[in-house]
Scaffold this active site. Structure first.
Site, PDB file in Angstrom:
ATOM      1  CG  HIS A 217      35.157  38.949  40.080  1.00  0.00           C
ATOM      2  ND1 HIS A 217      35.842  38.717  41.326  1.00  0.00           N
ATOM      3  CD2 HIS A 217      35.016  37.558  39.520  1.00  0.00           C
ATOM      4  CE1 HIS A 217      36.080  37.369  41.456  1.00  0.00           C
ATOM      5  NE2 HIS A 217      35.731  36.520  40.235  1.00  0.00           N
ATOM      6  CD  GLU A 247      34.209  32.489  35.311  1.00  0.00           C
ATOM      7  OE1 GLU A 247      35.268  32.734  35.111  1.00  0.00           O
ATOM      8  OE2 GLU A 247      33.844  32.602  36.343  1.00  0.00           O
ATOM      9  CD  GLU A 343      38.188  30.359  37.928  1.00  0.00           C
ATOM     10  OE1 GLU A 343      37.701  31.404  37.526  1.00  0.00           O
ATOM     11  OE2 GLU A 343      37.720  29.850  38.798  1.00  0.00           O
TER      12      GLU A 343
END
Length: 389
Positions: A217, A247, A343
């Site tokens: 982040h 991503e 992820e």
């Protein structure tokens, strides 16, 4: 929306509640379709067995009324008690307009600041009882309807559009923020094309390079891309409050042998994770299986967070459905209607061979028949994401 509110009223019946005062971004949006902008002011959606009413600040004008599926009450800033008066009056409706005597009122204790909890406690009659509805409403939101899945699929397409624009903008000497701007611009325009009568808000891109890739982040900076940099592409379109993500790990120019080996290991875990998500398995079991692969690769100590999470009405500044996270300590069983990311991420400290953060991210929809659909199309891995300098 009727089905959602009926589901909430089912929770209210189960817990013997007369009213719910929802205050979180995600629940106000989910049960009224109004996504508020707080700017320090409190908001609410008050749900009784007869009505749904949002409570909004006058600064928003008529926009909350236009968006709310139900009614809307505006409070002014002329008196600091006006919000509380509005909520109290709406709760009284659950008792036929009389005093809120001996009512059972649902609040979201997992997202309510302590001072507001105390204020709510003093607002209602001492004989009334406050009951937590944060957990039950989260579990209800975790199972997506066909309409929600359709929105999420469209948003995933938008993310792929943003990813393509992001990759196209990458070049030596280009600052992170300029690359991110190209991606965000492409996504906003695609959302406007798909939903020409919608609100456009909260779509963004985090594009990180070099040392900035160590956190999932980390914000965009003005750092310029250099030859040999590890890169992290993170596209986040927001459609009607529904957040999705794309991503990817990329490199500017050919990665070193150390970087390539680590990247391939993370891709290996990602591919195994895509297969591991199956109906009937628990989130914890999936996480433990992938831990074993990272351990075999000698990289488990560099894993930085869980392997995935639920998608729906959530964002980087509000709400998440924490009960559907792919972590060792979550025993939720994967069910039809769940929408989950895969992820895996590892971060190798600066100064070590292969330094940087590696993350791939796909979104999986669990169908009613138990089938798993990957709705992310943007390719991953060294064969696709080494950008020529």
């Amino acid at each position: 929306m009727d089905r959602r509110v009926a589901g909430l009223r089912g929770i209210m019946n189960e817990k013997g509640l007369d009213a719910c005062v929802l205050t979180s971004y995600h629940n106000v949006k989910y049960f009224s379709d109004f996504l508020y902008c707080s700017f320090g002011r409190p908001y609410a959606a008050v749900v009784t067995h007869d009505n749904v009413t949002t409570v909004s600040a006058m600064i928003d004008g008529g926009q909350p009324w236009r968006r709310t599926v139900g009614d809307n009450v505006i409070f002014t800033d002329w008196n600091k008690e006006n919000y509380w008066s509005a909520v109290n009056e709406l709760v009284k409706q659950a008792n036929g307009g009389g005093e809120a005597v001996s009512l059972r009122i649902g609040l979201e204790l997992d997202s309510l600041p302590v001072d507001r909890y105390h204020k709510f406690s003093s607002l209602f009659s001492p004989s009334s009882e406050i009951v937590d509805v944060g957990g039950p409403t989260m579990k209800f939101r975790m199972v997506k309807s066909d309409e929600e899945v359709a929105v999420i699929k469209n948003a995933a397409w938008v993310a792929d559009v943003g990813g393509a624009a992001c990759k196209e903008a990458i070049a030596v000497g280009v600052p992170e923020h300029e690359v991110a701007l190209e991606s965000t611009r492409a996504m906003v325009r695609e959302i406007a094309r798909l939903y020409p009568d919608s609100e456009i808000m909260d779509t963004w891109t985090w594009f990180q390079s070099g040392i900035n890739t160590d956190g999932a982040h980390n914000p965009v900076t003005t750092r310029k891309v250099e030859l040999g940099d590890i890169l992290s592409l993170n596209c986040f379109p927001m459609v009607s409050g529904y957040y999705v993500a794309l991503e990817r790990t990329l490199f500017c120019g050919q990665p070193s042998d150390a970087h390539l080996k680590i990247w391939e290991s993370n891709v290996k875990v990602h591919e195994a994770g895509l297969k591991a998500i199956q109906v009937g398995r628990t989130c914890g079991d999936v996480a433990k299986e992938l831990n074993e692969i990272f351990a075999e690769e000698g990289l488990l100590q560099y894993r930085s967070f869980g392997y995935g999470h639920s998608f729906g009405v959530l964002s980087h500044y509000y709400g998440r459905e924490a009960g559907l996270e792919l972590r060792e300590d979550i025993d939720t069983v994967i069910l039809p209607g769940h929408v989950i990311s895969m992820e895996p991420m590892i971060a190798i400290p600066e100064g070590q061979p292969g330094a940087g953060g590696y993350r791939e991210h796909d979104i999986l929809v669990v169908g009613e028949d138990g089938g798993i659909e990957n709705i992310t199309a943007f390719p991953f891995g060294p064969e696709h994401n080494i950008v020529s300098a």
